[in-house]
Design a protein around this motif. Structure first.
Motif, PDB file in Angstrom:
ATOM      1  N   ALA A  14      37.311  44.894  59.340  1.00 15.28           N
ATOM      2  CA  ALA A  14      36.307  43.710  58.904  1.00 15.28           C
ATOM      3  C   ALA A  14      36.450  43.029  57.494  1.00 15.28           C
ATOM      4  N   ASP A  15      36.703  44.162  56.926  1.00 12.36           N
ATOM      5  CA  ASP A  15      36.930  44.097  54.754  1.00 12.36           C
ATOM      6  C   ASP A  15      37.997  42.619  55.303  1.00 12.36           C
ATOM      7  N   ALA A  16      39.477  43.690  55.801  1.00  9.40           N
ATOM      8  CA  ALA A  16      40.690  42.790  55.473  1.00  9.40           C
ATOM      9  C   ALA A  16      40.879  41.455  56.359  1.00  9.40           C
ATOM     10  N   GLY A  17      39.652  41.833  57.395  1.00 12.11           N
ATOM     11  CA  GLY A  17      40.135  40.471  58.115  1.00 12.11           C
ATOM     12  C   GLY A  17      39.298  38.795  57.009  1.00 12.11           C
ATOM     13  N   ASP A  18      38.332  39.754  56.408  1.00 10.17           N
ATOM     14  CA  ASP A  18      37.581  38.514  55.642  1.00 10.17           C
ATOM     15  C   ASP A  18      38.162  38.339  54.408  1.00 10.17           C
ATOM     16  N   THR A  19      38.844  39.174  53.580  1.00  9.11           N
ATOM     17  CA  THR A  19      40.011  38.606  52.450  1.00  9.11           C
ATOM     18  C   THR A  19      40.620  38.300  52.793  1.00  9.11           C
ATOM     19  N   LYS A  20      41.407  38.220  54.370  1.00 12.18           N
ATOM     20  CA  LYS A  20      42.705  37.262  54.150  1.00 12.18           C
ATOM     21  C   LYS A  20      42.385  35.434  54.669  1.00 12.18           C
ATOM     22  N   ALA A  21      41.307  35.705  55.170  1.00 11.27           N
ATOM     23  CA  ALA A  21      40.783  34.079  55.328  1.00 11.27           C
ATOM     24  C   ALA A  21      40.118  34.055  54.457  1.00 11.27           C
ATOM     25  N   ASP A  22      39.572  34.628  53.614  1.00  8.39           N
ATOM     26  CA  ASP A  22      38.899  33.584  51.669  1.00  8.39           C
ATOM     27  C   ASP A  22      40.513  33.763  51.295  1.00  8.39           C
ATOM     28  N   LEU A  23      41.781  34.438  51.255  1.00  5.16           N
ATOM     29  CA  LEU A  23      42.051  34.159  50.648  1.00  5.16           C
ATOM     30  C   LEU A  23      43.407  32.465  51.134  1.00  5.16           C
ATOM     31  N   LEU A  24      43.517  32.563  52.556  1.00  6.49           N
ATOM     32  CA  LEU A  24      43.819  31.044  53.086  1.00  6.49           C
ATOM     33  C   LEU A  24      42.727  30.011  52.575  1.00  6.49           C
ATOM     34  N   TYR A  36      51.191  21.889  45.978  1.00  8.12           N
ATOM     35  CA  TYR A  36      51.307  23.112  47.110  1.00  8.12           C
ATOM     36  C   TYR A  36      52.474  23.924  45.603  1.00  8.12           C
ATOM     37  N   ALA A  37      53.411  22.916  44.605  1.00  6.00           N
ATOM     38  CA  ALA A  37      54.654  23.464  43.819  1.00  6.00           C
ATOM     39  C   ALA A  37      53.074  24.140  43.144  1.00  6.00           C
ATOM     40  N   GLY A  38      52.238  23.705  42.666  1.00  5.70           N
ATOM     41  CA  GLY A  38      51.413  23.678  41.847  1.00  5.70           C
ATOM     42  C   GLY A  38      50.456  24.723  41.010  1.00  5.70           C
ATOM     43  N   THR A  39      50.462  25.413  42.439  1.00 11.78           N
ATOM     44  CA  THR A  39      49.510  26.775  42.349  1.00 11.78           C
ATOM     45  C   THR A  39      50.388  27.966  42.863  1.00 11.78           C
ATOM     46  N   SER A  40      49.575  29.009  41.970  1.00 10.34           N
ATOM     47  CA  SER A  40      50.275  30.156  42.228  1.00 10.34           C
ATOM     48  C   SER A  40      50.046  31.056  42.857  1.00 10.34           C
ATOM     49  N   ILE A  41      50.530  32.373  42.685  1.00 15.25           N
ATOM     50  CA  ILE A  41      49.800  33.521  43.154  1.00 15.25           C
ATOM     51  C   ILE A  41      48.967  33.758  42.973  1.00 15.25           C
ATOM     52  N   ARG A  42      49.377  33.750  41.720  1.00 15.97           N
ATOM     53  CA  ARG A  42      47.986  34.625  40.410  1.00 15.97           C
ATOM     54  C   ARG A  42      46.815  33.917  40.523  1.00 15.97           C
ATOM     55  N   SER A  43      46.774  32.609  40.307  1.00 17.69           N
ATOM     56  CA  SER A  43      45.607  31.524  40.567  1.00 17.69           C
ATOM     57  C   SER A  43      44.811  31.732  42.198  1.00 17.69           C
ATOM     58  N   ILE A  44      45.458  31.602  43.207  1.00 16.36           N
ATOM     59  CA  ILE A  44      45.432  32.337  44.296  1.00 16.36           C
ATOM     60  C   ILE A  44      44.087  33.025  44.116  1.00 16.36           C
ATOM     61  N   ALA A  45      44.598  34.524  44.008  1.00 19.36           N
ATOM     62  CA  ALA A  45      44.243  35.736  43.371  1.00 19.36           C
ATOM     63  C   ALA A  45      42.735  35.717  42.817  1.00 19.36           C
ATOM     64  N   ARG A  46      43.114  34.942  42.560  1.00 16.65           N
ATOM     65  CA  ARG A  46      41.599  34.502  41.370  1.00 16.65           C
ATOM     66  C   ARG A  46      40.828  33.748  41.681  1.00 16.65           C
ATOM     67  N   GLU A  47      41.034  32.753  42.731  1.00 21.70           N
ATOM     68  CA  GLU A  47      40.652  32.204  43.215  1.00 21.70           C
ATOM     69  C   GLU A  47      38.946  33.261  43.408  1.00 21.70           C
ATOM     70  N   VAL A  48      39.719  33.799  44.040  1.00 21.13           N
ATOM     71  CA  VAL A  48      39.039  34.678  45.386  1.00 21.13           C
ATOM     72  C   VAL A  48      38.165  35.624  44.522  1.00 21.13           C
ATOM     73  N   GLY A  49      38.425  35.949  43.246  1.00 23.63           N
ATOM     74  CA  GLY A  49      38.743  37.461  42.425  1.00 23.63           C
ATOM     75  C   GLY A  49      38.836  38.583  42.810  1.00 23.63           C
ATOM     76  N   LEU A  50      40.224  38.161  43.237  1.00 20.31           N
ATOM     77  CA  LEU A  50      41.151  40.075  43.534  1.00 20.31           C
ATOM     78  C   LEU A  50      42.346  39.986  42.417  1.00 20.31           C
ATOM     79  N   SER A  51      43.261  41.118  42.359  1.00 21.96           N
ATOM     80  CA  SER A  51      44.461  41.018  42.018  1.00 21.96           C
ATOM     81  C   SER A  51      45.488  40.647  42.664  1.00 21.96           C
ATOM     82  N   GLU A  52      46.447  41.006  41.476  1.00 19.76           N
ATOM     83  CA  GLU A  52      48.224  39.917  42.935  1.00 19.76           C
ATOM     84  C   GLU A  52      48.213  41.232  44.040  1.00 19.76           C
ATOM     85  N   SER A  53      48.263  42.150  43.964  1.00 20.92           N
ATOM     86  CA  SER A  53      48.511  43.503  45.278  1.00 20.92           C
ATOM     87  C   SER A  53      47.258  43.149  45.450  1.00 20.92           C
ATOM     88  N   VAL A  54      46.473  42.767  45.673  1.00 23.97           N
ATOM     89  CA  VAL A  54      45.522  42.706  47.007  1.00 23.97           C
ATOM     90  C   VAL A  54      46.291  42.170  47.779  1.00 23.97           C
TER      91      VAL A  54
END
Length: 220
Positions: A14-24, A36-54
């Motif tokens: 359930a948590d994994a599903g919520d995290t995926k939806a939050d990232l999207l 699209y070009a101006g958005t980084s993986i790091r910025s997406i992760a930070r937007e939801v308070g996660l690390s890039e590894s997550v």
């Protein structure tokens, strides 16, 4: 019996599903804000308070995230889910009208409007992911028309199922891309919805003529 314990750091389903939806959701907001070009993986992760590894535990990269957003909100939604639904043979014209109504309602959601804006601004309308999504959607609609032809609900000599699917979805898809996006005015979107409903009525009159009375419905 004891309940098996999760491994260290392993999220519940359930948590994994919520995290995926939050990232999207976060990715779509950032794509709309920064491109699209101006958005980084790091910025997406930070937007939801996660690390890039997550983030990488859920998606291989930015393109995979975009593809997932497109899969959720793109063309392969209501128009592509027709052939398996119950009641499909009861009244095909009414079924098509309802299919279009549900699609228009979905496409008016903020996230769906943002997606089309992002794709138009960032030159993503020719992306392989969109091509594949359109092809999948059109294939399912083709199956619907093929089913109606086989069932005798559309005369076999009217047109091939492939041609019917192209005719029905082509105008609708183009109108969505041109007018049903976040940058369009309310008036422009209202006119686009009216044009799609008019197209649907014309299609119904041409394809189902001679197959009994067609009920014309006015929807707002």
């Amino acid at each position: 019996m004891t309940t098996p314990r999760r491994g260290p750091g392993r999220p519940r389903k359930a948590d994994a599903g919520d995290t995926k939806a939050d990232l999207l959701n976060a990715a779509l907001r950032l794509f709309a804000r920064n491109g699209y070009a101006g958005t980084s993986i790091r910025s997406i992760a930070r937007e939801v308070g996660l690390s890039e590894s997550v983030l990488y535990a859920h998606f291989a990269g930015k393109q995979a995230i975009f593809d997932a957003v497109l899969s959720t909100l793109g063309p392969n939604t209501s128009l592509g889910e027709a052939a398996q639904n119950a009641g499909v043979d009861d009244d095909p014209p009414r079924y098509l009208r309802e299919l279009v109504r549900v699609s228009l309602d979905e496409w008016e959601r903020e996230d769906a409007l943002l997606l089309i804006s992002v794709m138009a601004r960032d030159g993503l309308l020719h992306s392989p992911a969109l091509h594949d999504a359109v092809a999948a959607m059109r294939s399912r609609v083709r199956d619907l028309f093929d089913h109606w032809i086989t069932a005798g609900l559309i005369p076999a000599d009217r047109a091939a199922a492939d041609d019917l699917a192209m005719s029905f979805t082509g105008f609708i898809g183009l109108t969505r891309i041109l007018h049903l996006h976040a940058d369009a005015s309310d008036q422009d979107r209202a006119q686009a919805r009216a044009d799609i409903r008019a197209h649907t009525e014309t299609f119904i009159r041409l394809v189902f003529r001679g197959q009994g009375p067609v009920t014309h419905e006015t929807r707002t």
